[in-house]
Scaffold this motif. Structure first.
Motif, PDB file in Angstrom:
ATOM      1  N   VAL A  20      38.237  28.513  49.654  1.00 52.06           N
ATOM      2  CA  VAL A  20      37.277  29.382  49.439  1.00 52.06           C
ATOM      3  C   VAL A  20      38.283  30.517  48.534  1.00 52.06           C
ATOM      4  O   VAL A  20      38.042  31.306  47.439  1.00 52.06           O
ATOM      5  CB  VAL A  20      36.575  30.262  50.330  1.00 52.06           C
ATOM      6  CG1 VAL A  20      36.052  31.613  50.085  1.00 52.06           C
ATOM      7  CG2 VAL A  20      35.318  29.419  50.773  1.00 52.06           C
ATOM      8  N   ALA A  21      39.429  30.646  49.265  1.00 52.03           N
ATOM      9  CA  ALA A  21      40.473  31.536  48.648  1.00 52.03           C
ATOM     10  C   ALA A  21      40.919  31.141  47.223  1.00 52.03           C
ATOM     11  O   ALA A  21      41.156  31.797  46.588  1.00 52.03           O
ATOM     12  CB  ALA A  21      41.785  31.739  49.667  1.00 52.03           C
ATOM     13  N   ASP A  22      41.271  29.663  47.259  1.00 52.14           N
ATOM     14  CA  ASP A  22      41.451  29.409  45.967  1.00 52.14           C
ATOM     15  C   ASP A  22      40.708  29.347  44.874  1.00 52.14           C
ATOM     16  O   ASP A  22      40.810  29.867  43.909  1.00 52.14           O
ATOM     17  CB  ASP A  22      42.038  27.748  46.244  1.00 52.14           C
ATOM     18  CG  ASP A  22      42.291  27.177  44.661  1.00 52.14           C
ATOM     19  OD1 ASP A  22      43.517  27.404  44.254  1.00 52.14           O
ATOM     20  OD2 ASP A  22      41.448  26.158  44.167  1.00 52.14           O
ATOM     21  N   MET A  23      39.318  29.268  45.268  1.00 49.51           N
ATOM     22  CA  MET A  23      38.128  29.395  44.230  1.00 49.51           C
ATOM     23  C   MET A  23      38.261  30.859  43.676  1.00 49.51           C
ATOM     24  O   MET A  23      38.097  31.062  42.422  1.00 49.51           O
ATOM     25  CB  MET A  23      36.830  28.967  44.681  1.00 49.51           C
ATOM     26  CG  MET A  23      35.650  29.266  43.773  1.00 49.51           C
ATOM     27  SD  MET A  23      35.604  28.083  42.551  1.00 49.51           S
ATOM     28  CE  MET A  23      34.823  26.555  43.373  1.00 49.51           C
ATOM     29  N   GLU A  27      38.895  32.514  39.834  1.00 49.08           N
ATOM     30  CA  GLU A  27      37.736  33.206  39.245  1.00 49.08           C
ATOM     31  C   GLU A  27      38.466  34.307  39.070  1.00 49.08           C
ATOM     32  O   GLU A  27      37.995  35.106  37.722  1.00 49.08           O
ATOM     33  CB  GLU A  27      36.588  33.412  40.308  1.00 49.08           C
ATOM     34  CG  GLU A  27      35.436  34.343  39.796  1.00 49.08           C
ATOM     35  CD  GLU A  27      34.486  33.494  38.942  1.00 49.08           C
ATOM     36  OE1 GLU A  27      33.452  34.076  38.580  1.00 49.08           O
ATOM     37  OE2 GLU A  27      34.560  32.272  38.812  1.00 49.08           O
ATOM     38  N   ALA A  28      39.190  35.138  39.802  1.00 43.95           N
ATOM     39  CA  ALA A  28      39.802  36.267  39.672  1.00 43.95           C
ATOM     40  C   ALA A  28      40.633  36.342  38.145  1.00 43.95           C
ATOM     41  O   ALA A  28      40.469  36.835  37.037  1.00 43.95           O
ATOM     42  CB  ALA A  28      40.537  36.819  40.403  1.00 43.95           C
ATOM     43  N   ALA A  69      28.444  29.366  27.342  1.00 46.99           N
ATOM     44  CA  ALA A  69      29.784  28.685  27.437  1.00 46.99           C
ATOM     45  C   ALA A  69      30.604  29.704  28.428  1.00 46.99           C
ATOM     46  O   ALA A  69      31.572  29.238  28.949  1.00 46.99           O
ATOM     47  CB  ALA A  69      30.209  28.889  26.118  1.00 46.99           C
ATOM     48  N   VAL A  70      30.594  30.968  28.142  1.00 45.22           N
ATOM     49  CA  VAL A  70      31.460  31.988  28.671  1.00 45.22           C
ATOM     50  C   VAL A  70      31.241  31.688  30.353  1.00 45.22           C
ATOM     51  O   VAL A  70      32.214  31.425  31.207  1.00 45.22           O
ATOM     52  CB  VAL A  70      31.331  33.336  28.589  1.00 45.22           C
ATOM     53  CG1 VAL A  70      31.614  34.382  29.553  1.00 45.22           C
ATOM     54  CG2 VAL A  70      31.856  33.545  27.228  1.00 45.22           C
ATOM     55  N   LEU A  71      29.828  31.574  30.850  1.00 46.62           N
ATOM     56  CA  LEU A  71      29.558  31.446  32.389  1.00 46.62           C
ATOM     57  C   LEU A  71      29.855  29.929  32.649  1.00 46.62           C
ATOM     58  O   LEU A  71      30.548  29.973  33.897  1.00 46.62           O
ATOM     59  CB  LEU A  71      28.048  31.795  32.506  1.00 46.62           C
ATOM     60  CG  LEU A  71      27.648  33.060  32.131  1.00 46.62           C
ATOM     61  CD1 LEU A  71      26.112  33.144  32.370  1.00 46.62           C
ATOM     62  CD2 LEU A  71      28.032  34.277  33.161  1.00 46.62           C
ATOM     63  N   PRO A  75      35.095  29.419  37.230  1.00 47.99           N
ATOM     64  CA  PRO A  75      35.025  28.337  38.318  1.00 47.99           C
ATOM     65  C   PRO A  75      33.984  28.556  39.475  1.00 47.99           C
ATOM     66  O   PRO A  75      33.610  27.695  39.860  1.00 47.99           O
ATOM     67  CB  PRO A  75      36.495  28.683  38.741  1.00 47.99           C
ATOM     68  CG  PRO A  75      37.219  29.171  37.879  1.00 47.99           C
ATOM     69  CD  PRO A  75      36.262  30.319  36.989  1.00 47.99           C
ATOM     70  N   LEU A  76      33.526  29.932  39.613  1.00 46.26           N
ATOM     71  CA  LEU A  76      32.366  30.008  40.715  1.00 46.26           C
ATOM     72  C   LEU A  76      31.075  29.347  40.209  1.00 46.26           C
ATOM     73  O   LEU A  76      30.207  29.410  41.149  1.00 46.26           O
ATOM     74  CB  LEU A  76      32.346  31.535  41.215  1.00 46.26           C
ATOM     75  CG  LEU A  76      33.304  31.845  42.126  1.00 46.26           C
ATOM     76  CD1 LEU A  76      33.279  33.336  42.533  1.00 46.26           C
ATOM     77  CD2 LEU A  76      32.848  31.212  43.573  1.00 46.26           C
ATOM     78  N   ARG A  77      30.967  29.073  39.016  1.00 51.09           N
ATOM     79  CA  ARG A  77      29.746  28.528  38.686  1.00 51.09           C
ATOM     80  C   ARG A  77      29.257  27.222  39.357  1.00 51.09           C
ATOM     81  O   ARG A  77      28.210  27.126  39.614  1.00 51.09           O
ATOM     82  CB  ARG A  77      29.882  28.174  36.914  1.00 51.09           C
ATOM     83  CG  ARG A  77      28.736  27.913  36.258  1.00 51.09           C
ATOM     84  CD  ARG A  77      27.658  28.706  36.236  1.00 51.09           C
ATOM     85  NE  ARG A  77      26.569  28.674  35.574  1.00 51.09           N
ATOM     86  CZ  ARG A  77      26.293  28.264  34.046  1.00 51.09           C
ATOM     87  NH1 ARG A  77      27.112  27.737  33.410  1.00 51.09           N
ATOM     88  NH2 ARG A  77      25.154  28.383  33.456  1.00 51.09           N
TER      89      ARG A  77
END
Length: 99
Positions: A20-23, A27-28, A69-71, A75-77
Motif C-alpha cells: 500500500v505504501a509503495d502504491m 501515485e504521488a 489515457a491520463v487516468l 498507479p492506483l487505477r
C-alpha cells in the motif's frame, strides 16, 4: 475541457502495508508529473465514511479519450473505480476572465 473525477479506491484483501505504501508513493509521484504538465489541476478529500479511501480530482484534457489515457497512467487505477463528470464553464463563474 475540465473533468471532475470521483475516485474510490479499494485495497485488495491480503495486500501488505508495504505494498500500500509503495502504491501511494508511486501515485504521488505520478500525480506530481500530471500536475507539472497541466493535466491534474486540483485534488480534494470529500467527507469520508470510516475506512473509505476516496478523492475528487479536477483534471484538464482535450477530450474524454485524453482523460482516459491520463487516468490509465495512474498507479492506483488498478484498485479504484471512477465516475467522470465533464464540466462546462458557467457564465457567472467568478474564476473566469471577463469577456
Amino acid at each position: 475541457m475540465e473533468f471532475l473525477v470521483d475516485m474510490v479506491t479499494t485495497v485488495p484483501a491480503g495486500t501488505s502495508d508495504d505494498e500500500v505504501a509503495d502504491m501511494r508513493a508511486r501515485e504521488a509521484a505520478r500525480s506530481a508529473e500530471l500536475t507539472a504538465r497541466g493535466s491534474l489541476l486540483r485534488l480534494w478529500r470529500p467527507p469520508l465514511a470510516p475506512g473509505e479511501w476516496r478523492t475528487w480530482g479536477l483534471f484538464q484534457a482535450a477530450d474524454a479519450d485524453e482523460l482516459e489515457a491520463v487516468l490509465a497512467s495512474m498507479p492506483l487505477r488498478a484498485w479504484r473505480r471512477e465516475a467522470v463528470t465533464p464540466l462546462t464553464p458557467h457564465p457567472n463563474d467568478p474564476g473566469q476572465a471577463p469577456r
